[in-house]
Enzyme design. Structure first.
Site, PDB file in Angstrom:
ATOM      1  N   GLU A   8      -9.125  -4.574   6.850  1.00  0.00           N
ATOM      2  CA  GLU A   8      -8.917  -5.809   6.086  1.00  0.00           C
ATOM      3  C   GLU A   8      -8.183  -6.904   6.851  1.00  0.00           C
ATOM      4  O   GLU A   8      -8.283  -8.080   6.506  1.00  0.00           O
ATOM      5  CB  GLU A   8      -8.156  -5.506   4.786  1.00  0.00           C
ATOM      6  N   HIS A  16      -6.407  -7.144  -1.678  1.00  0.00           N
ATOM      7  CA  HIS A  16      -4.986  -6.790  -1.570  1.00  0.00           C
ATOM      8  C   HIS A  16      -4.123  -7.677  -2.477  1.00  0.00           C
ATOM      9  O   HIS A  16      -3.177  -8.311  -2.021  1.00  0.00           O
ATOM     10  CB  HIS A  16      -4.528  -6.886  -0.109  1.00  0.00           C
ATOM     11  N   GLN A  17      -4.490  -7.694  -3.756  1.00  0.00           N
ATOM     12  CA  GLN A  17      -3.780  -8.568  -4.694  1.00  0.00           C
ATOM     13  C   GLN A  17      -2.964  -7.790  -5.732  1.00  0.00           C
ATOM     14  O   GLN A  17      -2.412  -8.396  -6.656  1.00  0.00           O
ATOM     15  CB  GLN A  17      -4.760  -9.503  -5.411  1.00  0.00           C
ATOM     16  N   ALA A  18      -2.902  -6.443  -5.571  1.00  0.00           N
ATOM     17  CA  ALA A  18      -2.232  -5.650  -6.611  1.00  0.00           C
ATOM     18  C   ALA A  18      -0.778  -6.083  -6.816  1.00  0.00           C
ATOM     19  O   ALA A  18      -0.241  -5.983  -7.916  1.00  0.00           O
ATOM     20  CB  ALA A  18      -2.311  -4.166  -6.268  1.00  0.00           C
ATOM     21  N   PHE A  19      -0.153  -6.597  -5.755  1.00  0.00           N
ATOM     22  CA  PHE A  19       1.269  -6.985  -5.856  1.00  0.00           C
ATOM     23  C   PHE A  19       1.454  -8.322  -6.566  1.00  0.00           C
ATOM     24  O   PHE A  19       2.584  -8.687  -6.916  1.00  0.00           O
ATOM     25  CB  PHE A  19       1.867  -7.107  -4.439  1.00  0.00           C
ATOM     26  N   ASP A  44      -8.441  -2.075  -3.676  1.00  0.00           N
ATOM     27  CA  ASP A  44      -7.661  -3.297  -3.435  1.00  0.00           C
ATOM     28  C   ASP A  44      -7.359  -3.442  -1.950  1.00  0.00           C
ATOM     29  O   ASP A  44      -6.788  -4.443  -1.528  1.00  0.00           O
ATOM     30  CB  ASP A  44      -6.354  -3.241  -4.244  1.00  0.00           C
ATOM     31  N   THR A  80      -5.242   1.490  -4.282  1.00  0.00           N
ATOM     32  CA  THR A  80      -4.436   0.263  -4.189  1.00  0.00           C
ATOM     33  C   THR A  80      -3.315   0.471  -3.184  1.00  0.00           C
ATOM     34  O   THR A  80      -2.325  -0.247  -3.187  1.00  0.00           O
ATOM     35  CB  THR A  80      -3.828  -0.125  -5.561  1.00  0.00           C
ATOM     36  N   SER A  81      -3.485   1.478  -2.302  1.00  0.00           N
ATOM     37  CA  SER A  81      -2.394   1.814  -1.389  1.00  0.00           C
ATOM     38  C   SER A  81      -2.609   1.222   0.010  1.00  0.00           C
ATOM     39  O   SER A  81      -2.066   0.164   0.320  1.00  0.00           O
ATOM     40  CB  SER A  81      -2.236   3.331  -1.344  1.00  0.00           C
ATOM     41  N   ARG A  82      -3.404   1.889   0.825  1.00  0.00           N
ATOM     42  CA  ARG A  82      -3.740   1.367   2.146  1.00  0.00           C
ATOM     43  C   ARG A  82      -5.171   1.772   2.479  1.00  0.00           C
ATOM     44  O   ARG A  82      -5.577   2.912   2.226  1.00  0.00           O
ATOM     45  CB  ARG A  82      -2.786   1.898   3.231  1.00  0.00           C
ATOM     46  N   ILE A  96       5.152   3.831  -7.502  1.00  0.00           N
ATOM     47  CA  ILE A  96       3.917   3.324  -8.120  1.00  0.00           C
ATOM     48  C   ILE A  96       3.137   4.458  -8.785  1.00  0.00           C
ATOM     49  O   ILE A  96       2.688   4.324  -9.929  1.00  0.00           O
ATOM     50  CB  ILE A  96       3.051   2.587  -7.063  1.00  0.00           C
TER      51      ILE A  96
HETATM   52  P1  NAI Z   1       7.025   5.392  -2.480  1.00  0.00           P
HETATM   53  O1  NAI Z   1       7.626   5.552  -1.130  1.00  0.00           O
HETATM   54  O2  NAI Z   1       7.913   5.192  -3.659  1.00  0.00           O
HETATM   55  O3  NAI Z   1       6.094   6.667  -2.802  1.00  0.00           O
HETATM   56  C1  NAI Z   1       5.174   7.208  -1.898  1.00  0.00           C
HETATM   57  C2  NAI Z   1       5.001   8.684  -2.275  1.00  0.00           C
HETATM   58  O4  NAI Z   1       3.946   9.231  -1.476  1.00  0.00           O
HETATM   59  C3  NAI Z   1       6.260   9.531  -1.995  1.00  0.00           C
HETATM   60  O5  NAI Z   1       6.628  10.242  -3.159  1.00  0.00           O
HETATM   61  C4  NAI Z   1       5.822  10.461  -0.877  1.00  0.00           C
HETATM   62  O6  NAI Z   1       6.436  11.736  -0.954  1.00  0.00           O
HETATM   63  C5  NAI Z   1       4.329  10.535  -1.151  1.00  0.00           C
HETATM   64  N1  NAI Z   1       3.560  11.060  -0.030  1.00  0.00           N
HETATM   65  C6  NAI Z   1       3.849  11.010   1.292  1.00  0.00           C
HETATM   66  N2  NAI Z   1       2.892  11.659   1.989  1.00  0.00           N
HETATM   67  C7  NAI Z   1       1.996  12.121   1.089  1.00  0.00           C
HETATM   68  C8  NAI Z   1       0.795  12.870   1.194  1.00  0.00           C
HETATM   69  N3  NAI Z   1       0.337  13.299   2.375  1.00  0.00           N
HETATM   70  N4  NAI Z   1       0.122  13.155   0.072  1.00  0.00           N
HETATM   71  C9  NAI Z   1       0.579  12.759  -1.147  1.00  0.00           C
HETATM   72  N5  NAI Z   1       1.721  12.042  -1.307  1.00  0.00           N
HETATM   73  C10 NAI Z   1       2.414  11.728  -0.198  1.00  0.00           C
HETATM   74  O7  NAI Z   1       5.978   4.199  -2.346  1.00  0.00           O
HETATM   75  P2  NAI Z   1       5.422   3.244  -3.485  1.00  0.00           P
HETATM   76  O8  NAI Z   1       6.355   2.104  -3.680  1.00  0.00           O
HETATM   77  O9  NAI Z   1       5.014   4.056  -4.660  1.00  0.00           O
HETATM   78  O10 NAI Z   1       4.124   2.664  -2.760  1.00  0.00           O
HETATM   79  C11 NAI Z   1       3.018   3.504  -2.455  1.00  0.00           C
HETATM   80  C12 NAI Z   1       2.103   2.753  -1.515  1.00  0.00           C
HETATM   81  O11 NAI Z   1       1.510   1.636  -2.199  1.00  0.00           O
HETATM   82  C13 NAI Z   1       2.823   2.094  -0.323  1.00  0.00           C
HETATM   83  O12 NAI Z   1       2.938   2.984   0.746  1.00  0.00           O
HETATM   84  C14 NAI Z   1       1.927   0.955   0.020  1.00  0.00           C
HETATM   85  O13 NAI Z   1       1.035   1.372   1.029  1.00  0.00           O
HETATM   86  C15 NAI Z   1       1.133   0.676  -1.251  1.00  0.00           C
HETATM   87  N6  NAI Z   1       1.380  -0.649  -1.817  1.00  0.00           N
HETATM   88  C16 NAI Z   1       0.300  -1.461  -2.055  1.00  0.00           C
HETATM   89  C17 NAI Z   1       0.474  -2.719  -2.606  1.00  0.00           C
HETATM   90  C18 NAI Z   1      -0.691  -3.625  -2.913  1.00  0.00           C
HETATM   91  O14 NAI Z   1      -0.496  -4.825  -3.171  1.00  0.00           O
HETATM   92  N7  NAI Z   1      -1.930  -3.132  -2.912  1.00  0.00           N
HETATM   93  C19 NAI Z   1       1.814  -3.236  -2.915  1.00  0.00           C
HETATM   94  C20 NAI Z   1       2.875  -2.271  -2.679  1.00  0.00           C
HETATM   95  C21 NAI Z   1       2.662  -1.037  -2.130  1.00  0.00           C
END
Ligand code: NAI
Length: 340
Positions: free
Chosen positions: A273, A305-308, A268, A242-244, A164
């Protein structure tokens, strides 16, 4: 347990869009023996018993999968957890391992959906679209207080350059922004991307006009954005998450907003939540005073939490989750999806 003829799955936190997307994929012939028990209830210690008679459970991000819950699921015969999410910070994987539960997730369904929603939060906040929309509906066509800034030429900090974060960084370079990226294990794509410089977290915090979080929630990243880092951000910074939710210390964010140091927050996700987001609280009201305070700031934009939530993402989530259930029923889950 699993059989060649199919599988019954207890589908927790069901919403209409889940029935639609999973229902469409379930019509494919390979799923003829597959049955879903659609449950609106959120999975918790109290509702785990609803999975009785189902060898598999399908859960979403705000379902509870603590040791107590997975033990209860195991006790009623559940042998597989199919997470219809990428994140798995809400699952006690050690407990699943101990009980011999198979756990699968959807590693990637649409990084574009989440990255584009992040851009949506940024532009809405910066150009005050949420306020302008309300004003015009009230026949107030004045522009006072609606001035934004050009994203072009600004510095955007991207924390986490996975799927992302990489897409978001690419979009920001398309706007003509300079991107500073921090990741302990940066993706190969961002390392060579024009307009993107890898940097330290502290430099990113101090030099960015916009900061966006795209790292997972872990022990190390809990409250990554705390009072100290908020105080070192540029005055007027726009913070996007939009992560956690637990990546940000919300009480510290409220103090920084009250001090006028933060220009805007696009969220998000929220620390507490679970039990609120995805639910309709319009009749019952809000019990969470911290969220209630956050909602009073005109420069805070919250989505639940609607980004997906795009058609493409829902289709991909349904396809991968059902594929994992099919693979479980035939005894072999692909390595990219299996967590335990
Ligand atoms: P991903 O696993 O492809 O990338 C996560 C990146 O974060 C990795 O490159 C990792 O090395 C890095 N990382 C780990 N620890 C770190 C730190 N301390 N500081 C900086 N970077 C660090 O995951 P993806 O698919 O990009 O998703 C990211 C996050 O988005 C997920 O963990 C999830 O929590 C959130 N998410 C939210 C959604 C939503 O609807 N709001 C939907 C899908 C994911």
């Amino acid at each position: 347990m699993a059989s060649e003829t199919g599988l019954k799955t207890a589908f927790f936190s069901t919403r209409a869009y889940d029935r639609e997307s999973f229902g469409a994929v379930l019509r494919q012939p390979q799923y003829s023996g597959f049955e879903m028990a659609w449950l609106e209830a959120r999975l918790s210690a109290e509702t785990a018993v609803l999975a009785t008679g189902c060898p598999a459970v399908c859960a979403f991000v705000n379902d509870e999968l603590s040791a107590t819950v997975v033990e209860r699921l195991h006790a009623v015969g559940v042998r597989m957890l199919a997470l219809r999410s990428a994140g798995f910070n809400h699952v006690d994987l050690a407990a699943c391992r101990r009980l011999g539960l198979v756990v699968a997730r959807v590693p990637a369904y649409s990084p574009y959906a989440v990255a584009e929603h992040t851009v949506c939060l940024l532009l809405t906040l910066n150009r005050h679209v949420h306020r302008a929309w309300q004003r015009v509906r009230d026949l107030n066509f004045s522009l006072d207080g609606l001035t934004g800034f050009d994203v072009h030429g600004k510095t955007v900090g991207v924390i986490g350059t996975g799927r992302i974060g990489t897409v978001f960084a690419r979009i920001m370079t398309g706007f003509g922004a300079k991107v500073l990226a921090y990741d302990p294990q940066p993706s190969a794509e961002t390392q060579g991307m024009p307009g993107v410089s890898l940097t330290s977290l502290e430099e990113l915090i101090e030099q960015s006009d916009i900061i966006s979080l795209h790292c997972p929630l872990t022990e190390q990243t809990r409250h990554l954005i705390n009072a100290d880092r908020l105080s070192r951000m540029r005055p007027g910074v726009i913070l996007l998450n939009t992560s956690r939710g637990r990546l940000i210390d919300t009480k510290a964010l409220i103090q920084a907003l009250k001090a006028g140091h933060i220009g805007g927050a696009g969220l998000d996700v929220y620390e507490e939540e679970e039990g609120i987001f995805f639910a309709d609280c319009s009749e019952s009201g809000l019990q969470d005073d911290v969220l209630a305070r956050l909602l009073t700031f005109p420069n805070v934009l919250i989505t639940s939490h609607q980004a997906f939530l795009t058609h493409e993402a829902l289709h991909n989530i349904a396809t991968r989750t059902l594929q994992s259930l099919l693979e479980f029923s035939t005894g072999r889950i692909s390595a990219e999806a299996q967590l335990v």
